[in-house]
Design a protein around this motif. Structure first.
Motif, PDB file in Angstrom:
ATOM      1  N   LYS A   1      -4.328  -0.526 -10.238  1.00 50.32           N
ATOM      2  CA  LYS A   1      -3.691  -0.499  -8.904  1.00 50.32           C
ATOM      3  C   LYS A   1      -3.999   0.791  -8.152  1.00 50.32           C
ATOM      4  O   LYS A   1      -3.682   0.911  -6.974  1.00 50.32           O
ATOM      5  CB  LYS A   1      -2.181  -0.657  -9.055  1.00 50.32           C
ATOM      6  N   CYS A   2      -4.550   1.763  -8.838  1.00 51.58           N
ATOM      7  CA  CYS A   2      -4.783   3.062  -8.201  1.00 51.58           C
ATOM      8  C   CYS A   2      -6.098   3.035  -7.408  1.00 51.58           C
ATOM      9  O   CYS A   2      -7.150   2.702  -7.948  1.00 51.58           O
ATOM     10  CB  CYS A   2      -4.827   4.156  -9.263  1.00 51.58           C
ATOM     11  N   ALA A   3      -5.999   3.365  -6.135  1.00 48.76           N
ATOM     12  CA  ALA A   3      -7.194   3.376  -5.287  1.00 48.76           C
ATOM     13  C   ALA A   3      -8.169   4.439  -5.772  1.00 48.76           C
ATOM     14  O   ALA A   3      -7.747   5.501  -6.253  1.00 48.76           O
ATOM     15  CB  ALA A   3      -6.793   3.665  -3.839  1.00 48.76           C
TER      16      ALA A   3
ATOM     17  N   ARG B   1      -7.956  -2.016   5.349  1.00 49.08           N
ATOM     18  CA  ARG B   1      -8.472  -0.858   4.599  1.00 49.08           C
ATOM     19  C   ARG B   1      -9.149  -1.329   3.329  1.00 49.08           C
ATOM     20  O   ARG B   1      -8.645  -2.222   2.639  1.00 49.08           O
ATOM     21  CB  ARG B   1      -7.329   0.079   4.195  1.00 49.08           C
ATOM     22  N   THR B   2     -10.239  -0.681   2.994  1.00 48.67           N
ATOM     23  CA  THR B   2     -10.876  -0.929   1.700  1.00 48.67           C
ATOM     24  C   THR B   2     -10.023  -0.260   0.621  1.00 48.67           C
ATOM     25  O   THR B   2      -9.130   0.541   0.935  1.00 48.67           O
ATOM     26  CB  THR B   2     -12.278  -0.295   1.635  1.00 48.67           C
ATOM     27  N   ASN B   3     -10.338  -0.521  -0.612  1.00 49.87           N
ATOM     28  CA  ASN B   3      -9.630   0.134  -1.718  1.00 49.87           C
ATOM     29  C   ASN B   3      -9.686   1.653  -1.556  1.00 49.87           C
ATOM     30  O   ASN B   3      -8.705   2.356  -1.793  1.00 49.87           O
ATOM     31  CB  ASN B   3     -10.257  -0.320  -3.041  1.00 49.87           C
ATOM     32  N   GLY B   4     -10.809   2.160  -1.118  1.00 53.69           N
ATOM     33  CA  GLY B   4     -10.958   3.609  -0.937  1.00 53.69           C
ATOM     34  C   GLY B   4     -10.353   4.131   0.362  1.00 53.69           C
ATOM     35  O   GLY B   4     -10.457   5.314   0.668  1.00 53.69           O
ATOM     36  N   GLY B   5      -9.754   3.224   1.163  1.00 60.19           N
ATOM     37  CA  GLY B   5      -9.054   3.671   2.360  1.00 60.19           C
ATOM     38  C   GLY B   5      -9.895   3.697   3.621  1.00 60.19           C
ATOM     39  O   GLY B   5      -9.438   4.189   4.650  1.00 60.19           O
TER      40      GLY B   5
ATOM     41  N   ILE C   1      -1.941   1.883  -5.076  1.00 57.59           N
ATOM     42  CA  ILE C   1      -1.341   3.224  -5.138  1.00 57.59           C
ATOM     43  C   ILE C   1      -2.358   4.223  -4.570  1.00 57.59           C
ATOM     44  O   ILE C   1      -3.505   4.281  -5.027  1.00 57.59           O
ATOM     45  CB  ILE C   1      -1.041   3.642  -6.601  1.00 57.59           C
ATOM     46  N   ARG C   2      -1.928   4.993  -3.578  1.00 56.32           N
ATOM     47  CA  ARG C   2      -2.744   6.115  -3.090  1.00 56.32           C
ATOM     48  C   ARG C   2      -1.907   7.376  -3.240  1.00 56.32           C
ATOM     49  O   ARG C   2      -0.694   7.302  -3.457  1.00 56.32           O
ATOM     50  CB  ARG C   2      -3.116   5.932  -1.618  1.00 56.32           C
ATOM     51  N   PHE C   3      -2.519   8.530  -3.023  1.00 58.27           N
ATOM     52  CA  PHE C   3      -1.733   9.761  -3.072  1.00 58.27           C
ATOM     53  C   PHE C   3      -2.421  10.850  -2.280  1.00 58.27           C
ATOM     54  O   PHE C   3      -3.629  10.820  -2.047  1.00 58.27           O
ATOM     55  CB  PHE C   3      -1.517  10.217  -4.528  1.00 58.27           C
ATOM     56  N   MET C   4      -1.636  11.826  -1.864  1.00 56.03           N
ATOM     57  CA  MET C   4      -2.171  13.024  -1.227  1.00 56.03           C
ATOM     58  C   MET C   4      -1.105  14.113  -1.222  1.00 56.03           C
ATOM     59  O   MET C   4       0.060  13.796  -1.182  1.00 56.03           O
ATOM     60  CB  MET C   4      -2.676  12.751   0.180  1.00 56.03           C
ATOM     61  N   THR C   5      -1.463  15.369  -1.316  1.00 57.63           N
ATOM     62  CA  THR C   5      -2.770  15.953  -1.357  1.00 57.63           C
ATOM     63  C   THR C   5      -3.017  16.554  -2.744  1.00 57.63           C
ATOM     64  O   THR C   5      -2.079  17.018  -3.379  1.00 57.63           O
ATOM     65  CB  THR C   5      -2.846  17.069  -0.296  1.00 57.63           C
ATOM     66  N   SER C   6      -4.274  16.590  -3.178  1.00 58.63           N
ATOM     67  CA  SER C   6      -4.623  17.184  -4.473  1.00 58.63           C
ATOM     68  C   SER C   6      -5.207  18.567  -4.247  1.00 58.63           C
ATOM     69  O   SER C   6      -6.106  18.717  -3.437  1.00 58.63           O
ATOM     70  CB  SER C   6      -5.714  16.375  -5.144  1.00 58.63           C
TER      71      SER C   6
ATOM     72  N   ASP D   1       0.879  -1.168   0.000  1.00 66.33           N
ATOM     73  CA  ASP D   1       0.000   0.000   0.000  1.00 66.33           C
ATOM     74  C   ASP D   1       0.921   1.224   0.000  1.00 66.33           C
ATOM     75  O   ASP D   1       1.516   1.557   1.024  1.00 66.33           O
ATOM     76  CB  ASP D   1      -0.858  -0.078   1.284  1.00 66.33           C
ATOM     77  N   ILE D   2       1.066   1.843  -1.164  1.00 65.08           N
ATOM     78  CA  ILE D   2       2.065   2.913  -1.319  1.00 65.08           C
ATOM     79  C   ILE D   2       1.347   4.241  -1.514  1.00 65.08           C
ATOM     80  O   ILE D   2       0.527   4.395  -2.425  1.00 65.08           O
ATOM     81  CB  ILE D   2       2.983   2.614  -2.529  1.00 65.08           C
ATOM     82  N   THR D   3       1.655   5.201  -0.640  1.00 66.04           N
ATOM     83  CA  THR D   3       1.028   6.523  -0.752  1.00 66.04           C
ATOM     84  C   THR D   3       2.045   7.527  -1.296  1.00 66.04           C
ATOM     85  O   THR D   3       3.093   7.759  -0.677  1.00 66.04           O
ATOM     86  CB  THR D   3       0.492   6.998   0.610  1.00 66.04           C
ATOM     87  N   LEU D   4       1.732   8.088  -2.454  1.00 60.98           N
ATOM     88  CA  LEU D   4       2.601   9.103  -3.065  1.00 60.98           C
ATOM     89  C   LEU D   4       2.331  10.432  -2.375  1.00 60.98           C
ATOM     90  O   LEU D   4       1.166  10.835  -2.230  1.00 60.98           O
ATOM     91  CB  LEU D   4       2.299   9.226  -4.562  1.00 60.98           C
ATOM     92  N   LEU D   5       3.381  11.104  -1.963  1.00 62.79           N
ATOM     93  CA  LEU D   5       3.207  12.308  -1.150  1.00 62.79           C
ATOM     94  C   LEU D   5       3.713  13.564  -1.832  1.00 62.79           C
ATOM     95  O   LEU D   5       4.786  13.569  -2.450  1.00 62.79           O
ATOM     96  CB  LEU D   5       4.000  12.188   0.157  1.00 62.79           C
ATOM     97  N   GLY D   6       2.941  14.615  -1.676  1.00 62.39           N
ATOM     98  CA  GLY D   6       3.377  15.940  -2.094  1.00 62.39           C
ATOM     99  C   GLY D   6       2.381  16.933  -1.535  1.00 62.39           C
ATOM    100  O   GLY D   6       1.228  16.580  -1.277  1.00 62.39           O
ATOM    101  N   GLN D   7       2.804  18.170  -1.330  1.00 60.79           N
ATOM    102  CA  GLN D   7       1.895  19.202  -0.818  1.00 60.79           C
ATOM    103  C   GLN D   7       0.754  19.403  -1.798  1.00 60.79           C
ATOM    104  O   GLN D   7      -0.371  19.619  -1.424  1.00 60.79           O
ATOM    105  CB  GLN D   7       2.677  20.512  -0.692  1.00 60.79           C
TER     106      GLN D   7
END
Ligand code: 5AD
Ligand code: SF4
Length: 471
Positions: free
Chosen positions: A287-289, A433-437, A264-269, A227-233
């Motif tokens: 693979k993208c949640a 966690r569900t796919n949606g977190g 694959i998850r990410f935050m923040t948009s 479960d990989i979360t891509l991070l950026g402001q």
């Protein structure tokens, strides 16, 4: 915005790792393993930074503890987003007087966003003599060199130069073992929302090269992270500073192409530049949640304008509709600030009606906190703390009700979840966690951690779902 994308030479990072080896010789000369404690406040970006600090400390031969009385080195990685976190840091740093009395050789470092503000660095210097080392986010990559200076010279070091920031590769990392990993794809922020301190302390937006990110993602998958979360402001600005154009949607597609079983998850948009291409890519990449954290901050156009958010209520709602048209099962979360300077009852009411309309799965709500040096800090603010608290309570009640209702919709359904850890409770001993977190508590053997299972949801509340594994 045009500015030079600065990159720290990999040789300079390797030199820091060599310094770690020197420190290793020095602190391990008697064969006793020394211990370090890293305490992290704030966002996931800070968690990711702390993994680098631990990476360096591990190269120096330190083991880790969570007991400040056992630690030879303490690093406090701070957050500046709201005053409350800052007060906690000052309280906890003050309390370290006791540990240092018990262990006079203990080295205490304070780093992160908070110390990048001049008035805070000054306060630490003048009023907290217990602190030996202070370094801002731009200096993190030089932590070994700074620590060695403290050790060698037995004098206090303050490294908080103002900077736009650089891209740095090659820093070792010690990640939490388990299922989930953070992966920074970019640093800094260019948006200058008028309430926010982040652009002042973390510098300008700068993106890592896609090949470096993909390499790291591949390593994480090989290490077993699921479960990989891509991070950026603001991940939607990813790549704008790169010579070879790659945008965030392209990056997701590249990571989606890595072989293996992972999410694959990410935050923040930022809503101002979340694109249709992004939603389409999320829908197409298996693979993208289907999860989007899209902070709205306010539902009122005047407030959005004075916040410098660069979108309107209508545009935001259209974007949510577009995202949901590509992903009907999208889990949507947001951040909201109440009590922005001058926000009236009517304006706050627009936030309530927006939330009723959008129906978020979860909302992170904050009372506006004045940040020194930001434009909002000098805006007239005639409303009292009680007014703001009243709004905050109303919003929290609404958020809890909607989350509870959305969770109740899962009851009786079967969902796929990734089991990610233990809860420490007997009845529902596993968390997943569900796919949606969304968080699902389960009962099962701990050997299931890291596995994907089907779960029938039997109960729910505002915060979580409860289920039974379907066989
Ligand atoms: N006061 C209150 N909340 C803030 N945030 C950022 N700055 C402030 C502030 N000065 C909130 C925003 C942001 C989240 C990370 O923190 O909602 O999205
Ligand atoms: Fe702060 Fe706005 Fe940047 Fe987010 S986008 S870090 S709220 S300035």
């Amino acid at each position: 915005m045009s500015y030079e994308r600065k990159v720290i030479d990999i040789k300079d990072v390797r030199r820091q790792i060599d310094i770690c080896k020197e420190i290793y010789e020095h602190v391990n000369s008697d064969g006793v393993t020394r211990l370090a404690m890293v305490d992290t406040y704030g966002c996931q970006q800070n968690e990711a930074d702390s993994e680098k600090i631990r990476g360096y400390l591990a190269e120096m031969g330190y083991g880790f503890t969570e007991d400040e009385f056992q630690a030879d080195v303490i690093v406090i990685n701070t957050c500046a987003v709201r005053e409350h976190a800052e007060m906690r840091v000052f309280g906890n740093v003050g309390a370290l007087n006791h540990t240092k009395k018990a262990r006079p050789d203990q080295i205490i470092a304070v780093c992160g966003c908070m110390v990048q503000q001049e008035h805070i660095a000054k306060k630490l210097k003048m009023s907290y003599p217990v602190v030996d080392l202070v370094f801002g986010p731009h200096e993190l990559w030089r932590f070994p060199e700074l620590l060695r200076q403290v050790m060698a010279r037995k004098k206090r070091i303050f490294a908080t130069e103002n900077d736009t920031g650089a891209v740095i590769e090659g820093i070792p990392q010690v990640r939490k073992e388990g299922v989930k990993a953070w992966l920074s794809i970019m640093y800094g922020c260019n948006n200058f929302c008028t309430y926010c301190i982040v652009p002042y302390v973390r510098g300008r937006e700068r993106s890592r090269l896609p090949e470096d990110i993909v390499r790291e993602a591949r390593e994480l998958v090989a290490q077993g992270y699921k479960d990989i979360t891509l991070l950026g402001q603001n991940v939607n600005s990813y790549g704008k500073d790169l010579d070879e154009p790659t945008d965030f949607a392209d990056l997701i597609r590249m990571i989606n192409g890595i072989e293996g079983d992972f999410i694959i998850r990410f935050m923040t948009s930022h809503p101002k530049d979340a694109t249709e291409k992004l939603f389409k890519t999320m829908a197409e990449c298996e693979k993208c949640a289907h999860q989007l954290h899209l902070p709205v901050q306010s539902g009122n156009d005047r407030i959005l304008k004075v916040m410098n958010r660069n979108y309107t209520r209508e545009k935001y709602i259209r974007q949510v509709e577009l995202a949901r048209s590509y992903m009907p099962d999208l889990v949507l979360t947001t951040d909201i600030i109440v009590g922005f300077p001058g926000e009236t009852d009517e304006e706050f009411n627009d936030t309530l009606t927006l939330c009723e309309k959008v129906r978020y799965d979860a909302m992170f709500t904050f009372i506006y906190s004045k940040r020194v040096g930001t434009p909002a800090a000098s805006m007239p603010d005639p409303f009292t703390r009680e007014d703001k608290q009243r709004h905050f309570d109303a919003l929290t009640e609404l958020a809890n009700r909607i989350s509870g209702e959305k969770h109740a919709e899962y009851e009786g359904k079967t969902v796929r979840v990734l089991v990610d850890g233990e809860t420490g409770k007997e009845e529902y001993n596993l968390s997943s966690r569900t796919n949606g977190g969304r968080l699902v508590h389960l009962k099962g053997d701990k050997s299931l951690i890291g596995q994907t299972v089907d779960v029938k949801i039997t109960a729910s509340n505002t915060w979580a779902l409860y289920g039974e594994i379907s066989i």
